[in-house]
Design a protein around this motif. Structure first.
Motif, PDB file in Angstrom:
ATOM      1  N   UNK A  41       0.375  -1.310   0.349  1.00  0.00           N
ATOM      2  CA  UNK A  41       0.060  -0.714  -0.222  1.00  0.00           C
ATOM      3  C   UNK A  41       0.721   0.707  -0.130  1.00  0.00           C
ATOM      4  N   UNK A  42       0.399   2.205  -0.348  1.00  0.00           N
ATOM      5  CA  UNK A  42       0.993   3.797  -0.099  1.00  0.00           C
ATOM      6  C   UNK A  42       1.357   4.116   1.209  1.00  0.00           C
ATOM      7  N   UNK A  43       1.092   4.281   2.085  1.00  0.00           N
ATOM      8  CA  UNK A  43       2.211   4.280   3.539  1.00  0.00           C
ATOM      9  C   UNK A  43       3.179   3.291   3.466  1.00  0.00           C
ATOM     10  N   UNK A  44       3.094   2.038   3.049  1.00  0.00           N
ATOM     11  CA  UNK A  44       3.824   1.264   3.738  1.00  0.00           C
ATOM     12  C   UNK A  44       5.425   1.584   2.748  1.00  0.00           C
ATOM     13  N   UNK A  45       4.801   1.735   1.205  1.00  0.00           N
ATOM     14  CA  UNK A  45       5.741   2.083   0.793  1.00  0.00           C
ATOM     15  C   UNK A  45       6.671   3.989   0.821  1.00  0.00           C
ATOM     16  N   UNK A  46       5.750   4.728   1.745  1.00  0.00           N
ATOM     17  CA  UNK A  46       5.653   5.567   2.026  1.00  0.00           C
ATOM     18  C   UNK A  46       7.006   6.023   2.673  1.00  0.00           C
ATOM     19  N   UNK A  47       6.489   4.883   3.695  1.00  0.00           N
ATOM     20  CA  UNK A  47       8.293   4.633   5.059  1.00  0.00           C
ATOM     21  C   UNK A  47       9.150   3.970   4.347  1.00  0.00           C
ATOM     22  N   UNK A  48       9.055   2.867   3.829  1.00  0.00           N
ATOM     23  CA  UNK A  48      10.079   2.225   2.346  1.00  0.00           C
ATOM     24  C   UNK A  48      11.071   3.225   2.336  1.00  0.00           C
ATOM     25  N   UNK A  49      10.194   4.376   1.600  1.00  0.00           N
ATOM     26  CA  UNK A  49      11.388   5.423   0.625  1.00  0.00           C
ATOM     27  C   UNK A  49      12.064   5.885   1.835  1.00  0.00           C
TER      28      UNK A  49
END
Length: 140
Positions: free
Chosen positions: A87-95
């Motif tokens: 999801x977008x939130x997990x991608x944001x955290x990973x980035x």
């Protein structure tokens, strides 16, 4: 009046068509999504940074390696998300985590004075894109 509309429309279509053809990127460099060329972006970023930081010795080459790896990593994460890999939130955290790791590598390459200028440069870039400060701006 009607006599002018058809030629005007024809000229507009021709102009738009030629503009679109002129924007095709025939570069042999690797392309990302939407004709995005990560190598060219890294080159532009390094050019801007060199004006601000004035690289010495092998700093530019080390920065190129770090920025290129970071760009590839971000592109891979975006592609993974597009393919249903999170999801977008997990991608944001990973980035954000990847950006912090990249900043740690950059900090090792630059002098303290250069690092401060780099942080200011990055903060200004984020503000131009309409983003907030984020964790990459904090002095470490």
């Amino acid at each position: 009046m009607k006599k002018f509309i058809f030629p005007l429309m024809l000229a507009l279509i021709t102009l738009l068509s030629s503009c679109k053809q002129g924007n095709n990127n025939n570069s042999s460099a690797p392309q990302g999504p939407g004709n995005f060329n990560p190598e060219e972006m890294v080159n532009r970023q390094l050019e801007e940074l060199n004006k601000i930081l004035v690289f010495i010795d092998d700093q530019e080459e080390k920065m190129r390696e770090v920025l290129s790896a970071g760009m590839k990593n971000m592109m891979d994460m975006r592609e993974e998300m597009r393919n249903g890999g999170g999801d977008r939130e997990s991608m944001r955290k990973a980035m954000m985590q990847a950006r912090e790791e990249q900043n740690a590598k950059v900090k090792k390459i630059l002098s303290d004075e250069q690092w401060e200028k780099y942080q200011a440069f990055e903060a200004e870039r984020r503000s131009r894109r309409g983003q907030g400060g984020g964790p990459g701006v904090r002095p470490q």
